[in-house]
Motif scaffolding. Sequence first.
Motif, short mmCIF file in Angstrom:
data_model
loop_
_atom_site.label_atom_id
_atom_site.label_comp_id
_atom_site.label_asym_id
_atom_site.label_seq_id
_atom_site.Cartn_x
_atom_site.Cartn_y
_atom_site.Cartn_z
N ILE A 51 22.07 32.57 35.98
CA ILE A 51 22.74 33.68 36.68
C ILE A 51 24.29 33.51 36.72
O ILE A 51 24.75 32.55 37.09
N VAL A 52 24.99 34.47 36.15
CA VAL A 52 26.40 34.04 36.04
C VAL A 52 27.13 35.34 36.46
O VAL A 52 26.71 36.40 36.54
N ARG A 53 28.23 35.14 37.14
CA ARG A 53 29.38 36.07 37.76
C ARG A 53 30.64 35.78 37.63
O ARG A 53 31.01 34.84 37.39
N TRP A 54 31.26 36.94 37.80
CA TRP A 54 32.89 36.67 37.80
C TRP A 54 33.13 36.14 39.10
O TRP A 54 32.62 36.50 40.15
N PRO A 55 34.21 35.38 39.31
CA PRO A 55 34.72 34.75 40.57
C PRO A 55 35.44 35.65 41.26
O PRO A 55 35.92 35.17 42.42
N LYS A 56 36.07 36.61 40.92
CA LYS A 56 36.80 37.53 41.60
C LYS A 56 36.32 38.95 41.71
O LYS A 56 35.59 39.32 41.10
N ASP A 57 36.84 39.63 42.63
CA ASP A 57 36.46 41.19 42.91
C ASP A 57 37.23 42.39 42.05
O ASP A 57 37.00 43.41 42.17
N THR A 58 38.24 41.95 41.39
CA THR A 58 39.12 42.86 40.68
C THR A 58 39.33 42.21 39.21
O THR A 58 39.73 41.30 38.92
N LEU A 59 38.88 43.05 38.22
CA LEU A 59 38.99 42.37 36.99
C LEU A 59 40.01 43.31 36.02
O LEU A 59 39.71 44.84 36.22
N THR A 60 40.27 42.96 35.07
CA THR A 60 41.01 43.59 34.09
C THR A 60 40.13 43.85 32.80
O THR A 60 39.48 43.04 32.42
N ILE A 61 40.33 45.19 32.20
CA ILE A 61 39.67 45.34 30.99
C ILE A 61 40.55 46.39 30.03
O ILE A 61 41.34 46.99 30.53
N GLY A 62 40.43 45.96 28.85
CA GLY A 62 41.25 46.73 27.80
C GLY A 62 40.97 46.70 26.46
O GLY A 62 40.08 45.78 25.82
N ILE A 63 41.21 47.59 25.65
CA ILE A 63 41.04 47.37 24.20
C ILE A 63 42.16 46.55 23.58
O ILE A 63 43.52 47.06 23.54
N THR A 64 41.91 45.55 23.06
CA THR A 64 42.73 44.70 22.47
C THR A 64 42.97 44.74 20.93
O THR A 64 43.96 44.04 20.34
#
Length: 217
Positions: A51-64
Amino acid sequence: MIWRAIVLWLAFSNHAVAQEFLRTDVALSDDDFYNLVACAAPPGGECAKSIVRWPKDTLTIGITKMERAYLGGKKTRAEASLTRAVDEINAANSGIQLTRNDSAPDIAILFLDIPSRSQIKGSGFNVLEGTPISGAGVRVFAKDGVILKAVIIFTTGLQKRAYESAMLEEITQGLGLLTDIGGAYYESRSIFSQSSNALTKLGKQDIMALGRHYPAR
Protein backbone atom coordinates in the motif's frame (compact mmCIF):
# COMPACT_ATOMS: atom_id res chain seq x y z
CA MET A 1 -7.11 -1.16 -21.66
CA ILE A 2 -4.95 1.04 -19.46
CA TRP A 3 -1.34 0.30 -18.50
CA ARG A 4 -0.07 0.96 -15.03
CA ALA A 5 2.69 -0.01 -12.66
CA ILE A 6 4.47 0.86 -9.47
CA VAL A 7 8.08 1.79 -10.09
CA LEU A 8 10.36 2.08 -7.10
CA TRP A 9 12.74 5.03 -7.22
CA LEU A 10 15.93 3.59 -8.65
CA ALA A 11 18.13 5.21 -6.03
CA PHE A 12 16.57 2.81 -3.57
CA SER A 13 15.57 -0.27 -5.55
CA ASN A 14 15.17 -1.86 -8.95
CA HIS A 15 11.92 -1.11 -10.71
CA ALA A 16 9.09 -3.63 -10.75
CA VAL A 17 5.90 -3.96 -12.78
CA ALA A 18 2.76 -4.44 -10.71
CA GLN A 19 -0.19 -6.66 -11.55
CA GLU A 20 -2.59 -4.70 -13.75
CA PHE A 21 -6.04 -5.91 -12.69
CA LEU A 22 -8.09 -8.49 -10.83
CA ARG A 23 -11.36 -9.81 -12.19
CA THR A 24 -14.76 -10.01 -10.53
CA ASP A 25 -18.16 -10.56 -12.09
CA VAL A 26 -20.15 -9.63 -8.98
CA ALA A 27 -20.46 -6.71 -6.59
CA LEU A 28 -17.72 -6.50 -3.98
CA SER A 29 -18.13 -5.47 -0.36
CA ASP A 30 -16.55 -2.14 0.48
CA ASP A 31 -13.71 -3.94 2.28
CA ASP A 32 -12.98 -6.20 -0.69
CA PHE A 33 -13.28 -3.34 -3.18
CA TYR A 34 -10.83 -1.16 -1.26
CA ASN A 35 -8.33 -3.96 -0.75
CA LEU A 36 -8.46 -4.87 -4.43
CA VAL A 37 -7.75 -1.36 -5.74
CA ALA A 38 -5.32 -0.43 -2.94
CA CYS A 39 -3.16 -3.55 -2.75
CA ALA A 40 -4.35 -6.05 -5.39
CA ALA A 41 -5.97 -8.36 -2.85
CA PRO A 42 -8.50 -10.83 -4.29
CA PRO A 43 -11.83 -10.92 -2.42
CA GLY A 44 -11.12 -12.21 1.08
CA GLY A 45 -7.43 -12.65 0.20
CA GLU A 46 -4.09 -11.11 1.01
CA CYS A 47 -2.43 -8.09 -0.56
CA ALA A 48 -0.22 -8.71 -3.59
CA LYS A 49 1.16 -5.14 -3.61
CA SER A 50 2.40 -2.76 -0.98
CA ILE A 51 0.00 0.00 0.00
CA VAL A 52 1.41 3.38 -1.03
CA ARG A 53 0.20 6.88 -0.14
CA TRP A 54 1.24 10.47 -0.55
CA PRO A 55 2.61 11.92 2.71
CA LYS A 56 0.76 15.24 2.41
CA ASP A 57 -2.84 16.29 2.00
CA THR A 58 -2.41 18.89 -0.77
CA LEU A 59 -0.81 17.88 -4.07
CA THR A 60 0.08 19.83 -7.17
CA ILE A 61 -0.80 18.47 -10.60
CA GLY A 62 -0.13 19.82 -14.06
CA ILE A 63 0.58 19.20 -17.72
CA THR A 64 4.34 19.43 -18.08
CA LYS A 65 4.64 18.31 -21.71
CA MET A 66 2.24 18.70 -24.60
CA GLU A 67 3.82 17.73 -27.91
CA ARG A 68 2.74 19.26 -31.21
CA ALA A 69 0.61 16.26 -32.19
CA TYR A 70 -1.97 17.43 -29.61
CA LEU A 71 -2.26 21.08 -30.61
CA GLY A 72 -5.79 22.19 -31.46
CA GLY A 73 -8.82 20.21 -30.37
CA LYS A 74 -6.87 17.55 -28.47
CA LYS A 75 -5.11 20.16 -26.34
CA THR A 76 -8.38 21.89 -25.55
CA ARG A 77 -10.00 18.59 -24.60
CA ALA A 78 -7.00 17.62 -22.48
CA GLU A 79 -7.05 20.87 -20.51
CA ALA A 80 -10.80 20.60 -19.91
CA SER A 81 -10.46 16.96 -18.84
CA LEU A 82 -7.82 17.85 -16.26
CA THR A 83 -9.98 20.64 -14.82
CA ARG A 84 -12.99 18.31 -14.52
CA ALA A 85 -10.94 15.51 -12.96
CA VAL A 86 -9.41 17.80 -10.34
CA ASP A 87 -12.85 19.18 -9.47
CA GLU A 88 -14.30 15.66 -9.21
CA ILE A 89 -11.56 14.38 -6.89
CA ASN A 90 -11.66 17.49 -4.72
CA ALA A 91 -15.45 17.18 -4.43
CA ALA A 92 -15.08 13.66 -2.97
CA ASN A 93 -14.22 15.30 0.37
CA SER A 94 -11.40 12.89 1.17
CA GLY A 95 -8.30 13.91 3.09
CA ILE A 96 -6.44 14.91 -0.09
CA GLN A 97 -6.90 17.90 -2.41
CA LEU A 98 -5.37 18.77 -5.77
CA THR A 99 -4.25 22.15 -7.09
CA ARG A 100 -3.14 22.97 -10.64
CA ASN A 101 0.52 23.87 -11.09
CA ASP A 102 2.33 23.12 -14.34
CA SER A 103 5.78 23.88 -12.87
CA ALA A 104 7.36 20.75 -11.32
CA PRO A 105 4.08 19.33 -9.96
CA ASP A 106 3.80 16.29 -7.71
CA ILE A 107 1.75 14.58 -10.43
CA ALA A 108 3.13 15.34 -13.89
CA ILE A 109 1.00 14.73 -16.99
CA LEU A 110 2.73 14.21 -20.34
CA PHE A 111 1.07 14.10 -23.76
CA LEU A 112 3.70 12.35 -25.88
CA ASP A 113 3.78 11.90 -29.65
CA ILE A 114 4.02 8.12 -29.49
CA PRO A 115 1.46 5.52 -30.62
CA SER A 116 -0.45 3.29 -28.27
CA ARG A 117 0.97 -0.18 -27.59
CA SER A 118 4.47 1.13 -28.02
CA GLN A 119 7.42 2.08 -25.85
CA ILE A 120 7.75 5.34 -23.95
CA LYS A 121 10.07 7.86 -25.58
CA GLY A 122 10.73 11.47 -24.68
CA SER A 123 9.30 11.40 -21.16
CA GLY A 124 12.31 13.00 -19.50
CA PHE A 125 12.40 10.16 -16.95
CA ASN A 126 15.21 7.71 -17.71
CA VAL A 127 13.54 4.89 -15.79
CA LEU A 128 10.43 5.15 -17.98
CA GLU A 129 12.17 5.28 -21.35
CA GLY A 130 11.65 2.12 -23.38
CA THR A 131 8.97 0.69 -21.09
CA PRO A 132 5.64 -0.39 -22.64
CA ILE A 133 2.45 1.63 -22.69
CA SER A 134 -0.97 1.14 -24.25
CA GLY A 135 -3.34 4.13 -24.63
CA ALA A 136 -2.51 5.98 -21.42
CA GLY A 137 -1.05 5.10 -18.06
CA VAL A 138 0.35 6.16 -14.71
CA ARG A 139 3.54 5.27 -12.93
CA VAL A 140 4.18 5.99 -9.29
CA PHE A 141 7.59 6.39 -7.68
CA ALA A 142 7.54 5.26 -4.04
CA LYS A 143 9.78 4.22 -1.17
CA ASP A 144 8.71 2.47 2.03
CA GLY A 145 5.04 3.03 1.26
CA VAL A 146 5.47 6.76 0.60
CA ILE A 147 4.76 8.16 -2.87
CA LEU A 148 7.42 10.59 -4.05
CA LYS A 149 6.25 11.33 -7.59
CA ALA A 150 3.62 10.24 -10.11
CA VAL A 151 3.79 10.51 -13.90
CA ILE A 152 0.77 10.16 -16.19
CA ILE A 153 1.39 9.59 -19.89
CA PHE A 154 -1.06 9.92 -22.77
CA THR A 155 -0.33 8.57 -26.25
CA THR A 156 -1.71 9.64 -29.62
CA GLY A 157 -3.50 6.29 -29.80
CA LEU A 158 -6.00 7.22 -27.11
CA GLN A 159 -9.11 8.67 -28.73
CA LYS A 160 -10.01 12.22 -27.74
CA ARG A 161 -13.45 11.19 -26.49
CA ALA A 162 -11.74 8.98 -23.88
CA TYR A 163 -9.66 11.78 -22.36
CA GLU A 164 -12.10 12.71 -19.62
CA SER A 165 -12.51 9.19 -18.27
CA ALA A 166 -8.83 8.29 -18.66
CA MET A 167 -7.70 11.50 -16.97
CA LEU A 168 -9.90 10.88 -13.93
CA GLU A 169 -8.83 7.23 -13.72
CA GLU A 170 -5.10 7.88 -14.04
CA ILE A 171 -5.11 10.72 -11.51
CA THR A 172 -7.08 8.64 -9.01
CA GLN A 173 -4.66 5.77 -9.46
CA GLY A 174 -1.74 8.18 -9.14
CA LEU A 175 -2.96 8.72 -5.58
CA GLY A 176 -2.03 5.12 -4.79
CA LEU A 177 -5.09 3.09 -5.81
CA LEU A 178 -3.23 1.24 -8.53
CA THR A 179 -5.19 -1.90 -9.41
CA ASP A 180 -7.96 -2.06 -12.02
CA ILE A 181 -11.08 -4.22 -11.78
CA GLY A 182 -11.84 -6.59 -14.63
CA GLY A 183 -15.30 -7.90 -15.46
CA ALA A 184 -18.57 -6.42 -16.72
CA TYR A 185 -20.15 -5.58 -13.37
CA TYR A 186 -17.96 -2.55 -12.63
CA GLU A 187 -17.86 -1.19 -16.19
CA SER A 188 -20.74 1.17 -15.38
CA ARG A 189 -19.98 1.52 -11.67
CA SER A 190 -16.29 2.31 -11.20
CA ILE A 191 -13.57 4.45 -12.71
CA PHE A 192 -11.27 1.48 -12.02
CA SER A 193 -12.93 -0.68 -14.69
CA GLN A 194 -10.21 -2.34 -16.74
CA SER A 195 -12.34 -2.71 -19.87
CA SER A 196 -14.30 0.53 -20.06
CA ASN A 197 -13.68 4.26 -20.48
CA ALA A 198 -17.36 5.05 -20.02
CA LEU A 199 -17.39 6.80 -16.64
CA THR A 200 -16.41 10.43 -16.23
CA LYS A 201 -17.30 10.64 -12.54
CA LEU A 202 -16.20 8.65 -9.53
CA GLY A 203 -18.52 5.80 -8.61
CA LYS A 204 -19.90 5.35 -5.11
CA GLN A 205 -17.27 2.79 -4.14
CA ASP A 206 -14.52 4.83 -5.83
CA ILE A 207 -15.34 7.69 -3.45
CA MET A 208 -15.39 5.25 -0.53
CA ALA A 209 -11.95 3.88 -1.48
CA LEU A 210 -10.46 7.35 -1.86
CA GLY A 211 -11.81 8.30 1.57
CA ARG A 212 -10.36 5.17 3.17
CA HIS A 213 -6.97 5.77 1.58
CA TYR A 214 -6.99 9.42 2.67
CA PRO A 215 -9.45 9.87 5.56
CA ALA A 216 -10.82 13.37 5.97
CA ARG A 217 -9.42 15.16 8.99
